[in-house]
Design a protein around this motif. Structure first.
Motif, short mmCIF file in Angstrom:
data_model
loop_
_atom_site.label_atom_id
_atom_site.label_comp_id
_atom_site.label_asym_id
_atom_site.label_seq_id
_atom_site.Cartn_x
_atom_site.Cartn_y
_atom_site.Cartn_z
N LEU A 1 -3.92 -1.52 -12.14
CA LEU A 1 -4.55 -1.43 -11.60
C LEU A 1 -4.31 -0.98 -10.28
CD1 LEU A 1 -5.38 -5.26 -11.73
CD2 LEU A 1 -6.92 -3.31 -12.21
N ALA A 2 -2.63 -0.83 -9.79
CA ALA A 2 -2.48 0.07 -8.66
C ALA A 2 -2.93 1.61 -8.84
CB ALA A 2 -0.88 -0.14 -8.30
N GLU A 3 -1.90 1.62 -10.22
CA GLU A 3 -2.92 3.31 -10.19
C GLU A 3 -4.99 4.11 -10.11
OE1 GLU A 3 -2.43 6.97 -10.94
OE2 GLU A 3 -1.13 5.29 -10.44
N LYS A 4 -4.93 2.46 -10.47
CA LYS A 4 -7.10 3.17 -10.71
C LYS A 4 -7.38 2.81 -9.11
CE LYS A 4 -11.37 1.42 -11.73
NZ LYS A 4 -11.94 2.64 -12.00
N PHE A 5 -6.58 2.04 -8.57
CA PHE A 5 -7.50 1.78 -6.98
C PHE A 5 -6.17 2.33 -5.81
CE2 PHE A 5 -9.01 -1.74 -9.60
CZ PHE A 5 -10.84 -1.70 -9.11
N LYS A 6 -6.10 3.33 -6.22
CA LYS A 6 -4.53 3.90 -4.85
C LYS A 6 -5.64 4.50 -4.05
CE LYS A 6 -2.18 6.53 -7.66
NZ LYS A 6 -1.23 7.90 -7.98
N GLY A 7 -5.31 4.24 -2.92
CA GLY A 7 -6.23 4.90 -1.45
C GLY A 7 -7.88 3.85 -1.29
N LYS A 8 -7.62 2.60 -1.82
CA LYS A 8 -8.98 1.60 -1.79
C LYS A 8 -8.24 1.01 -1.55
CE LYS A 8 -11.21 4.56 -4.83
NZ LYS A 8 -12.99 5.62 -4.08
N GLU B 1 1.47 -0.80 -2.65
CA GLU B 1 1.98 0.18 -1.48
C GLU B 1 0.98 1.25 -1.32
OE1 GLU B 1 5.79 1.83 -2.56
OE2 GLU B 1 5.15 2.78 -3.53
N LYS B 2 0.24 2.18 -1.96
CA LYS B 2 -0.53 3.20 -1.54
C LYS B 2 -1.61 3.02 -1.49
CE LYS B 2 1.71 6.71 -4.66
NZ LYS B 2 3.00 7.36 -5.86
N SER B 3 -2.04 2.00 -1.39
CA SER B 3 -3.69 1.59 -0.86
C SER B 3 -3.46 0.52 -0.11
CB SER B 3 -3.59 0.43 -2.15
OG SER B 3 -3.89 0.97 -3.29
N LEU B 4 -4.74 0.02 0.73
CA LEU B 4 -5.20 -0.58 2.24
C LEU B 4 -5.05 -2.24 1.52
CD1 LEU B 4 -5.31 -1.04 4.74
CD2 LEU B 4 -7.38 -0.75 4.73
N VAL B 5 -3.94 -3.20 1.79
CA VAL B 5 -3.43 -4.48 0.93
C VAL B 5 -3.82 -5.05 2.20
CG1 VAL B 5 -1.93 -5.94 -0.31
CG2 VAL B 5 -2.59 -3.40 -0.80
N ILE B 6 -5.14 -6.42 1.70
CA ILE B 6 -5.14 -7.11 2.97
C ILE B 6 -4.68 -8.61 2.32
CG2 ILE B 6 -6.51 -8.73 4.30
CD1 ILE B 6 -5.98 -5.56 5.62
N THR B 7 -3.24 -9.51 2.96
CA THR B 7 -2.73 -10.32 1.50
C THR B 7 -3.44 -11.27 3.42
OG1 THR B 7 -0.57 -10.63 3.29
CG2 THR B 7 -0.85 -9.46 0.86
N SER B 8 -3.98 -12.74 2.21
CA SER B 8 -4.60 -13.90 2.73
C SER B 8 -3.50 -15.26 2.45
CB SER B 8 -5.48 -14.03 3.00
OG SER B 8 -6.66 -14.03 1.37
N ASP B 9 -4.18 -16.02 2.73
CA ASP B 9 -3.97 -17.96 2.42
C ASP B 9 -4.57 -18.19 3.42
OD1 ASP B 9 -3.04 -19.96 0.52
OD2 ASP B 9 -0.88 -17.31 0.05
N VAL B 10 -4.27 -20.40 3.03
CA VAL B 10 -5.03 -20.86 3.88
C VAL B 10 -3.91 -21.44 4.62
CG1 VAL B 10 -6.35 -21.61 2.52
CG2 VAL B 10 -4.59 -22.74 2.10
N HIS B 11 -2.68 -21.02 4.38
CA HIS B 11 -1.71 -21.22 5.51
C HIS B 11 -0.43 -20.17 5.97
CE1 HIS B 11 1.07 -20.37 1.75
NE2 HIS B 11 0.76 -21.20 1.35
N LEU B 12 0.49 -19.88 6.79
CA LEU B 12 1.12 -19.27 7.46
C LEU B 12 2.18 -18.87 6.66
CD1 LEU B 12 0.36 -19.93 10.87
CD2 LEU B 12 -0.24 -17.30 9.86
N GLN B 13 2.75 -19.89 5.85
CA GLN B 13 4.48 -20.05 5.03
C GLN B 13 4.89 -18.59 4.84
OE1 GLN B 13 5.75 -23.96 3.07
NE2 GLN B 13 2.91 -23.44 2.67
N PHE B 14 4.23 -17.42 4.53
CA PHE B 14 4.75 -16.73 3.87
C PHE B 14 4.34 -15.03 3.90
CE2 PHE B 14 4.79 -19.83 0.25
CZ PHE B 14 6.29 -19.73 -0.21
N ASN B 15 3.93 -15.52 5.67
CA ASN B 15 3.37 -14.71 6.46
C ASN B 15 2.57 -13.90 5.89
OD1 ASN B 15 5.39 -15.03 8.48
ND2 ASN B 15 6.94 -14.04 7.21
N PRO B 16 0.90 -13.56 5.20
CA PRO B 16 -0.24 -13.02 4.61
C PRO B 16 -0.58 -12.42 6.27
CG PRO B 16 -0.90 -15.19 5.25
CD PRO B 16 0.38 -15.32 5.37
#
Length: 327
Positions: A99-106, A125-140
């Motif tokens: 998936l990382a290879e296919k969505f490089k730069g996405k 690392e070669k894509s724009l990643v938005i991490t999310s969650d319902v809490h702040l425990q792991f700094n999304p």
């Protein structure tokens, strides 16, 4: 880069109005509503409709995950690094690398990133990643309830929800939101348990069959599926849980946990004997991994059920490795 993407694509989860300003302590929308920003992380929770509360999030109260359970304490290091695991997703690394290879730069959205924030940022690392969650425990990057994903339609090329849907009160609403915010011809990777003990109580609501999970994404084609963790992993897990639950004393449970890891940890390797995704693999796995592709084709309930019959009649779907190679 992430901040600019959020400014451009965020919407109010209740009114769907666009983002007006993104300050150090507050996020304002065109409708005038504001939401809290904590350490550059916007918290877009509508408390009138969500089971999660702003106060709990800010105080990092454990909900679906507990950061203490994931800490690097001696007990946890021993449990995670030394004791044998009871289950294993043998294709996990390959699936994400493909998936990382296919969505490089996405643009990629991770729903429920949990303690894997660093993992997702590293793999994609070669894509724009938005991490999310319902809490702040792991700094999304952002906090929101997946029943109201605060992004405008078609914002992402890939959305990943790994071990998330079972923790949602209305997974059919969450799946509809995922279909809304993924681009046309975009992909959704969904990983869920089928046979697994009750966990993260009380935030554990559902288990999914093959047809149950498929039915949630009627606007998408089923691109591929696999039993991510097979029936041997399931058997090992429940065998261990049975013996642990014979005892209520905390220390006895720890001792039994230690013993059962060695008694049953080897069983998961039987899953290597059945690596292809066939009709027979959908009956007793520990969990499913499905990749959907948004196409907006209208599918009736009968259409969705027919995919099961088609699978049964052919008695196989392409081997996952073959399908993954064409992602």
């Amino acid at each position: 880069m992430i901040l600019e993407f959020l400014k451009e694509n965020l919407i109010n989860p209740s009114t769907n109005k666009r983002c007006k300003s993104f300050g150090d302590s507050a996020l304002e929308f065109d409708c005038g509503n504001t939401f809290k920003v904590f350490n550059n992380t916007p918290i877009l929770i509508n408390e009138s409709e969500s089971i999660f509360k702003l106060e709990d999030i800010l105080e990092k109260v454990p909900t679906a995950q507990n950061s203490n359970y994931r800490s690097n304490s001696l007990k946890n290091v021993f449990r995670k690094k030394i004791l044998p695991s009871l289950s294993k997703d043998f294709n996990y690394t390959n699936r994400y690398n493909q998936l990382a290879e296919k969505f490089k730069g996405k643009n990629i959205l991770i729903i429920g990133a949990g303690d894997k924030v660093d993992f997702y940022n590293r793999v994609f690392e070669k894509s724009l990643v938005i991490t999310s969650d319902v809490h702040l425990q792991f700094n999304p990057d952002i906090v929101f309830d997946a029943h109201q994903i605060p992004f405008k339609e078609a914002s992402f090329d890939l959305i990943i929800a790994s071990q998330v849907l079972e923790h949602t009160l209305k997974p059919w609403v969450v799946s509809s939101e995922m279909e809304r915010v993924v681009k046309m011809d975009g992909y959704l990777l969904v990983e869920v348990p089928f046979s697994f003990p009750y966990h993260s109580p009380p935030y554990d609501f559902f288990r999914f069959t093959f047809t149950g999970l498929r039915s949630l994404f009627s606007k998408c084609s089923l691109y591929s599926f696999e039993a991510s963790e097979g029936s041997a992993s399931s058997m090992a897990t429940f065998n261990a849980q049975f013996f642990i639950d014979l005892f209520s004393n905390r220390y006895l449970r720890i001792v039994v946990l230690f013993i059962t890891r060695f008694l049953f940890g080897w069983m998961k390797y039987f899953d290597l004997l059945k690596r292809t995704s066939t009709f027979l693999s959908i009956f007793s796995p520990m969990g499913f991994s499905m990749i959907f592709k948004r196409d907006e084709i209208k599918r009736t309930n009968i259409d969705l059920l027919n995919e099961f019959y088609n699978l049964k009649s052919s008695n196989e779907i392409h081997d996952n490795h073959t399908r993954s190679s064409s992602l």
